[in-house]
Motif scaffolding. Sequence first.
Motif, PDB file in Angstrom:
ATOM      1  N   SER A  16       0.808  -1.213   0.000  1.00 21.25           N
ATOM      2  CA  SER A  16       0.000   0.000   0.000  1.00 21.25           C
ATOM      3  C   SER A  16       0.846   1.270   0.000  1.00 21.25           C
ATOM      4  CB  SER A  16      -0.911   0.013   1.216  1.00 21.25           C
ATOM      5  OG  SER A  16      -0.130   0.168   2.380  1.00 21.25           O
ATOM      6  N   ALA A  17       2.190   1.115   0.072  1.00 21.04           N
ATOM      7  CA  ALA A  17       3.028   2.307   0.176  1.00 21.04           C
ATOM      8  C   ALA A  17       2.775   3.215  -1.016  1.00 21.04           C
ATOM      9  CB  ALA A  17       4.498   1.918   0.247  1.00 21.04           C
ATOM     10  N   GLY A  18       2.475   4.418  -0.737  1.00 20.55           N
ATOM     11  CA  GLY A  18       2.112   5.377  -1.771  1.00 20.55           C
ATOM     12  C   GLY A  18       1.531   6.583  -1.090  1.00 20.55           C
ATOM     13  N   PRO A  19       0.851   7.423  -1.835  1.00 24.40           N
ATOM     14  CA  PRO A  19       0.291   8.615  -1.207  1.00 24.40           C
ATOM     15  C   PRO A  19      -0.663   8.307  -0.052  1.00 24.40           C
ATOM     16  CG  PRO A  19       0.281   8.858  -3.578  1.00 24.40           C
ATOM     17  CD  PRO A  19       0.706   7.439  -3.284  1.00 24.40           C
ATOM     18  N   GLU A  20      -1.208   7.076   0.003  1.00 26.23           N
ATOM     19  CA  GLU A  20      -2.070   6.751   1.149  1.00 26.23           C
ATOM     20  C   GLU A  20      -1.309   6.921   2.460  1.00 26.23           C
ATOM     21  OE1 GLU A  20      -1.303   3.634  -0.985  1.00 26.23           O
ATOM     22  OE2 GLU A  20      -2.103   5.163  -2.313  1.00 26.23           O
ATOM     23  N   ASP A  21      -0.010   6.645   2.422  1.00 27.07           N
ATOM     24  CA  ASP A  21       0.820   6.804   3.612  1.00 27.07           C
ATOM     25  C   ASP A  21       0.710   8.201   4.174  1.00 27.07           C
ATOM     26  OD1 ASP A  21       1.902   4.353   3.728  1.00 27.07           O
ATOM     27  OD2 ASP A  21       3.953   4.957   3.272  1.00 27.07           O
ATOM     28  N   VAL A  22       0.791   9.169   3.308  1.00 31.63           N
ATOM     29  CA  VAL A  22       0.838  10.550   3.774  1.00 31.63           C
ATOM     30  C   VAL A  22      -0.566  11.008   4.167  1.00 31.63           C
ATOM     31  CG1 VAL A  22       0.757  11.655   1.498  1.00 31.63           C
ATOM     32  CG2 VAL A  22       1.957  12.787   3.337  1.00 31.63           C
ATOM     33  N   LEU A  23      -1.588  10.426   3.563  1.00 32.33           N
ATOM     34  CA  LEU A  23      -2.954  10.700   4.022  1.00 32.33           C
ATOM     35  C   LEU A  23      -3.146  10.180   5.448  1.00 32.33           C
ATOM     36  CD1 LEU A  23      -5.174   9.898   0.907  1.00 32.33           C
ATOM     37  CD2 LEU A  23      -4.597  12.142   1.835  1.00 32.33           C
TER      38      LEU A  23
END
Length: 162
Positions: A16-23
């Motif tokens: 799932s590493a991706g912009p979801e991380d920063v969300l």
Amino acid sequence: MDHEIAWTPGAVGEPSAGPEDVLRLLRDAVRAEPGGRVELLVAECEPCGSGEVEFEVAKGECFCVGCCIPLGIIDGYAHPGAAYPWRLESSGAPLPPASPGPGFEPSDLPRCPAGHDLFHVAVAFSFAADGVLRGISVGLRCPEDGALCLYVDNARVVPRAA
Ligand SMILES: [Zn+2]
Ligand SMILES: [Zn+2]
């Protein structure tokens, strides 16, 4: 240094590493006001299309790498539904460093611990119960190694005369 940016390692290697991380980072960091709500979004650039747009960050503003158009974090165009001029005030945590004048100092340009300087950007807008935009937070994610930081920590949005 009066504004130390705290980086945390991202979920490197997770599917799932991706912009979801920063969300997720923003979701944990930003609290809605009583009766209010928080809107989270991954920053995109209209001219460059959606997807994982990368941004250069300087003096509290984020610039699309593809077209150099700023997101409008510091002056009020970041949110499509609240496009009026504003300025930011600190609400406890200091605002990002910005040296005076048009040039850039190294301190104006955040880098991840590994030295990368392009980021995925996510923005959190905090609305009061009356629907007025009150606060903005900005998270950065290094696309190379997944490092995350809260770049703008709950700055207060103050309307500014045009
Ligand atoms: Zn662009
Ligand atoms: Zn990096």
